[in-house]
Design a protein around this motif. Structure first.
Motif, mmCIF file in Angstrom:
data_model
loop_
_atom_site.group_PDB
_atom_site.id
_atom_site.type_symbol
_atom_site.label_atom_id
_atom_site.label_comp_id
_atom_site.label_asym_id
_atom_site.label_seq_id
_atom_site.Cartn_x
_atom_site.Cartn_y
_atom_site.Cartn_z
ATOM 1 N N ARG A 62 0.994 -1.237 -0.041
ATOM 2 C CA ARG A 62 0.191 0.051 -0.097
ATOM 3 C C ARG A 62 0.963 1.271 -0.109
ATOM 4 O O ARG A 62 0.673 2.247 -0.608
ATOM 5 C CB ARG A 62 -1.093 -0.002 1.174
ATOM 6 C CG ARG A 62 -2.415 -1.031 0.935
ATOM 7 C CD ARG A 62 -3.088 -0.841 1.996
ATOM 8 N NE ARG A 62 -2.864 -1.013 3.355
ATOM 9 C CZ ARG A 62 -2.673 -2.162 4.096
ATOM 10 N NH1 ARG A 62 -3.166 -3.381 3.468
ATOM 11 N NH2 ARG A 62 -2.225 -2.230 5.047
ATOM 12 N N THR A 65 2.473 1.709 -3.415
ATOM 13 C CA THR A 65 1.709 1.958 -4.589
ATOM 14 C C THR A 65 0.759 3.118 -4.432
ATOM 15 O O THR A 65 0.122 3.683 -5.362
ATOM 16 C CB THR A 65 0.668 0.831 -5.010
ATOM 17 O OG1 THR A 65 -0.138 0.812 -3.908
ATOM 18 C CG2 THR A 65 1.060 -0.398 -5.401
ATOM 19 N N TYR A 67 -1.281 4.025 -2.128
ATOM 20 C CA TYR A 67 -2.931 3.716 -2.066
ATOM 21 C C TYR A 67 -3.407 4.651 -1.445
ATOM 22 O O TYR A 67 -4.504 5.234 -1.834
ATOM 23 C CB TYR A 67 -2.983 2.347 -1.325
ATOM 24 C CG TYR A 67 -4.347 2.093 -0.968
ATOM 25 C CD1 TYR A 67 -5.064 1.329 -1.886
ATOM 26 C CD2 TYR A 67 -4.839 2.272 0.173
ATOM 27 C CE1 TYR A 67 -6.718 0.954 -1.621
ATOM 28 C CE2 TYR A 67 -6.208 1.972 0.573
ATOM 29 C CZ TYR A 67 -6.948 1.411 -0.446
ATOM 30 O OH TYR A 67 -8.241 1.082 0.219
ATOM 31 N N LYS A 71 -6.405 7.287 -2.849
ATOM 32 C CA LYS A 71 -7.682 7.236 -2.092
ATOM 33 C C LYS A 71 -7.949 8.306 -1.607
ATOM 34 O O LYS A 71 -9.551 8.663 -1.607
ATOM 35 C CB LYS A 71 -7.701 6.056 -1.192
ATOM 36 C CG LYS A 71 -9.030 5.882 -0.456
ATOM 37 C CD LYS A 71 -9.094 4.603 0.548
ATOM 38 C CE LYS A 71 -10.360 4.544 1.075
ATOM 39 N NZ LYS A 71 -10.387 3.367 1.946
#
Length: 125
Positions: A62, A65, A67, A71
């Motif tokens: 996470r 990347t 994440y 998000k």
């Protein structure tokens, strides 16, 4: 199953970039070191707690990347001080931090280090 975990960590280490400006303080280099310690026997390493190992791997993925950055996108790429990401990276570079540390030294200490035959590390022992 340990072989699969080992290969996944190796692949993550290959993908994780190493920031050369942060010598001895880079997360990518630290990750490689920890994987080497954790999997000393390579694919034959016995993992004491596979669930924790998988959780660590997923957390690292996470991070790698981005994440949470994706998000929860930000409106601006600055912080409350107005400093940009590039400026922060430059300030945190090892060479810049060393220069700042040298600036903090007093005049007497600078002169002593300059004219001393011993290295500063030997002086503190």
């Amino acid at each position: 199953m340990a072989a699969t975990r080992y290969r996944r960590f190796l692949k993550l280490c290959e993908e994780w970039p190493v920031d050369e400006t942060k010598r001895h303080r880079d997360l990518g280099a630290f990750l490689r070191q920890r994987v080497a310690q954790a999997f000393r026997e390579g694919e034959n390493t016995q993992i004491a707690d596979p669930e924790t190992c998988d959780q660590m791997y997923e957390s690292l993925v996470r991070m790698h990347t981005n994440y949470y950055k994706n998000k929860y996108p930000r409106l601006k790429d600055t912080n409350f001080t107005g400093v940009t990401v590039e400026d922060c990276q430059m300030i945190l570079a090892t060479d810049v931090l060393k220069q700042m540390e040298d600036m903090k030294k007093g005049t007497w200490r600078k002169l002593r280090e300059k004219f001393s035959a011993k290295k500063p590390e030997e002086d503190s022992k």
